[in-house]
Design an enzyme around this catalytic site. Structure first.
Site, PDB file in Angstrom:
ATOM      1  N   SER A 142       6.735   5.047   0.790  1.00 33.49           N
ATOM      2  CA  SER A 142       5.798   3.934   0.795  1.00 33.49           C
ATOM      3  C   SER A 142       6.077   3.004   1.963  1.00 33.49           C
ATOM      4  O   SER A 142       6.070   3.418   3.112  1.00 33.49           O
ATOM      5  CB  SER A 142       5.851   3.203  -0.544  1.00 33.49           C
ATOM      6  OG  SER A 142       4.842   2.215  -0.636  1.00 33.49           O
ATOM      7  N   ASP A 189      -1.427   3.801  -0.148  1.00 41.75           N
ATOM      8  CA  ASP A 189      -1.805   3.439  -1.511  1.00 41.75           C
ATOM      9  C   ASP A 189      -1.974   1.926  -1.676  1.00 41.75           C
ATOM     10  O   ASP A 189      -2.628   1.471  -2.594  1.00 41.75           O
ATOM     11  CB  ASP A 189      -0.828   4.014  -2.552  1.00 41.75           C
ATOM     12  CG  ASP A 189       0.610   3.582  -2.360  1.00 41.75           C
ATOM     13  OD1 ASP A 189       0.902   2.825  -1.412  1.00 41.75           O
ATOM     14  OD2 ASP A 189       1.455   4.022  -3.165  1.00 41.75           O
ATOM     15  N   ASP A 204       1.845   5.308   3.249  1.00 42.32           N
ATOM     16  CA  ASP A 204       1.284   6.399   2.452  1.00 42.32           C
ATOM     17  C   ASP A 204      -0.099   6.065   1.919  1.00 42.32           C
ATOM     18  O   ASP A 204      -0.654   6.818   1.118  1.00 42.32           O
ATOM     19  CB  ASP A 204       2.235   6.811   1.322  1.00 42.32           C
ATOM     20  CG  ASP A 204       2.395   5.742   0.259  1.00 42.32           C
ATOM     21  OD1 ASP A 204       2.324   4.548   0.603  1.00 42.32           O
ATOM     22  OD2 ASP A 204       2.602   6.100  -0.918  1.00 42.32           O
ATOM     23  N   ASP A 214      -0.394   0.540   3.907  1.00 40.26           N
ATOM     24  CA  ASP A 214       0.997   0.938   4.087  1.00 40.26           C
ATOM     25  C   ASP A 214       1.072   2.410   4.491  1.00 40.26           C
ATOM     26  O   ASP A 214       0.044   3.096   4.528  1.00 40.26           O
ATOM     27  CB  ASP A 214       1.822   0.623   2.833  1.00 40.26           C
ATOM     28  CG  ASP A 214       1.440   1.455   1.625  1.00 40.26           C
ATOM     29  OD1 ASP A 214       0.376   2.103   1.652  1.00 40.26           O
ATOM     30  OD2 ASP A 214       2.186   1.459   0.637  1.00 40.26           O
TER      31      ASP A 214
END
Length: 575
Positions: free
Chosen positions: A149, A305, A303, A301
């Protein structure tokens, strides 16, 4: 320096023939000259937290490496075979821009295939929400995404998704952990069956984009879309592979991309932290917004999400919204759209978490829709969809900059959420309003709630002990007053008890046990203490509220709430 015998014993296991020569050399170097690093690397097995495994990359059983992830994958494989007997087992794997993610993803694929499991492996980096979507699209029993993340560059991670597309929850999480802990490294099957590994890309990408547009589009006119000026940054992450295309196909033509941050890079060279929760991360996007006169800024961010959003205030200045504010705006918009469509009949719900703003409950009540609350982490919101199939899920979010629109993706999804916030902005602009003005209207209607997060980092073994001591102290020596206000109620999710401090009466909380403590005061303030499940931090979530009679009194009223938050921080010695 003498090592603890158990540390040396664990380290020497990594000198056996199970591990390769490079690993042997690294362990021997640590044993000879890096005692502190040796202890940190071996003092415990890396653990599943609220988002799976996340940790520093390196050698050792407390580090992210091919052996710890292979062991985890072997445990998942064993549990899949136990859980789905006589079925053709399938797993899909995605990975982000972090160092080693692609090679670690191939290790995971190799182990699954060595266990006779069909593997779908994305041929390049992809957003986490696309992995969740792909689990259901490809009828897989399991999905894995390699990501840490928004953590610093030295981190990586491993998140496990189940057949519903959501992250693992009880009992799967505990059962998988048990399956992993039963294993010795020598039991890992590393020899890949390449015939069982299929690379995937465009077909799933196209379906995911189409699904995102279908779920997050709400009759915004062509002119409104074309009139909205958007600045977007992927912060060197995966969203660059999907979000520009999604916005373009949805009809948004004026999208200005921060080119310096558009190239995926695990070093995140232009930011101190690739976390859209932190203002510094969006500095370059805000600068571009000033040049382009943009209406809205969106940054995701690594990734993809979480999303950070900035909009113009009444003075025309760009201001950053926090996660609670974007959640309120998105939920209010969805509820209004469902109401206009005549789709609210008492069988719908929205979802949030116990550390997020209480305003979400007020909002849901106003629309006669249930608001279900879960522990921190989107896996609990996804679980609500599974647990209540008789109810329709409208949307849900949490304070940490995540939102989920509908149930096509069962995790926080910055792709659909980016499109949704652009729909809100475009429609507001067409009406002569702004996103900021719409937020102020919500405060007048439902109450002005303001939140603040204090995050205290405590790294390493000593840090873990400090965090534990802080939670013990809050439980054993509970505060009677906070900022001069009597504490009226304390919720302890570790003991599953809620206590009315004024009467002494207790009752049970029907939530999974968690190391979370919440204080409520007589003026409606809420203070939550919670150690992070994925980072070496303890977090304090502060929420205060007051009635806002008219929009014109916003600045004066906000100053009062800011003072209240500062006083709470001082009183609790959090500064």
């Amino acid at each position: 320096m003498r090592h603890k015998p158990d540390i040396l014993k664990l380290a020497k296991e990594w000198l056996t023939p199970v591990f390769d020569a490079a690993t042997h050399d690294a362990v021997q170097d640590m044993m000879a000259s890096e005692p502190k690093e040796l202890e940190e690397s071996f003092y415990k097995n890396i653990e599943f937290g609220t988002g799976g495994i996340r940790g520093v990359m390196g050698i050792g059983n407390n580090r992210i490496n091919k052996y710890t992830l292979a062991k985890s994958t072997q445990g998942v494989s064993n549990y899949l075979q136990q859980s789905f007997p006589n079925q053709t087992l399938k797993a899909v794997i995605a990975y982000d821009c972090r160092h080693n993610s692609n090679s670690l993803a191939k290790v995971v694929a190799d182990v699954f295939s060595a266990n006779g499991i069909q593997v779908y492996l994305f041929s390049g980096l992809r957003p986490t929400p696309e992995l969740s979507f792909a689990v259901k699209k490809l009828n897989c029993q399991c999905g894995i995404v390699l990501t840490a993340s928004h953590n610093p560059p030295e981190y990586n991670g491993y998140k496990v998704y189940w057949e519903d597309g959501g992250q693992i929850v009880p009992p799967e999480d505990r059962n998988i952990i048990d399956a992993i802990e039963k294993l010795d490294y020598s039991q890992i099957k590393f020899e890949a069956n390449e015939d069982l590994i299929q690379y995937i890309n465009a077909e799933i990408d196209e379906a995911f984009v189409a699904s995102s547009i279908a779920n997050a589009s709400f009759d915004t006119t062509k002119e409104a879309k074309e009139n909205l000026e958007i600045v977007f940054t992927s912060l060197h992450g995966t969203s660059i592979t999907v979000i520009p295309d999604t916005l373009a196909q949805a009809g948004y033509s004026k999208v200005h991309i921060v080119l310096e941050q558009a190239i995926p890079d695990g070093d995140f060279p232009t930011v101190q932290s690739p976390n859209p929760e932190e203002p510094e991360a969006l500095a370059m996007a805000l600068a571009l917004a000033d040049i382009t006169k943009a209406d809205i800024v969106v940054g995701t961010d690594p990734d993809c999400d979480r999303l950070g959003v900035a909009v113009r205030n009444n003075e025309g200045q760009m201001i950053l919204l926090n996660g609670n504010q974007t959640m309120i705006l998105m939920t209010a918009f969805l509820l209004e759209e469902w109401k206009k469509a005549g789709k609210i009949d008492g069988r719908q719900f929205v979802g949030s978490t116990i550390v997020s703003t209480p305003m979400i409950t007020k909002l849901a009540t106003a629309y006669a829709v249930e608001c279900k609350m879960g522990l921190t982490g989107f896996k609990w919101i996804a679980k609500m969809i599974k647990d209540f199939p008789e109810l329709e899920f409208i949307g849900g979010g949490e304070e940490s900059f995540g939102y989920m629109v509908g149930d096509a993706v069962r995790d926080k999804d910055a792709v659909a959420a980016t499109l949704l916030i652009c729909e809100i902005a475009a429609q507001a602009k067409e009406r002569g309003s702004t996103v900021y003005k719409e937020l102020l209207k919500l405060y007048v209607t439902h109450g002005f709630y303001k939140e603040h997060l204090i995050s205290i980092t405590k790294k390493g073994i000593e840090g873990l002990a400090e965090i534990h001591h802080m939670m013990v102290s809050l439980r054993e020596n509970p505060m009677k007053k906070i900022n001069g206000q009597r504490v009226t109620m304390v919720e302890d999710f570790q003991t599953s008890k809620v206590k009315n401090v004024l009467t002494g009466k207790e009752k049970s909380i029907y939530f999974p046990k968690a190391d979370v403590l919440i204080y409520y005061t007589e003026d409606g303030s809420k203070i939550c203490a919670r150690p992070s499940g994925t980072e070496p931090k303890i977090k304090f979530y502060i929420s205060v509220n007051v009635t806002l009679d008219i929009v014109d009194n916003f600045i004066k009223t906000e100053a009062l709430l800011n003072d209240k938050i500062k006083n709470i921080i001082t009183d609790m010695q959090l500064n």
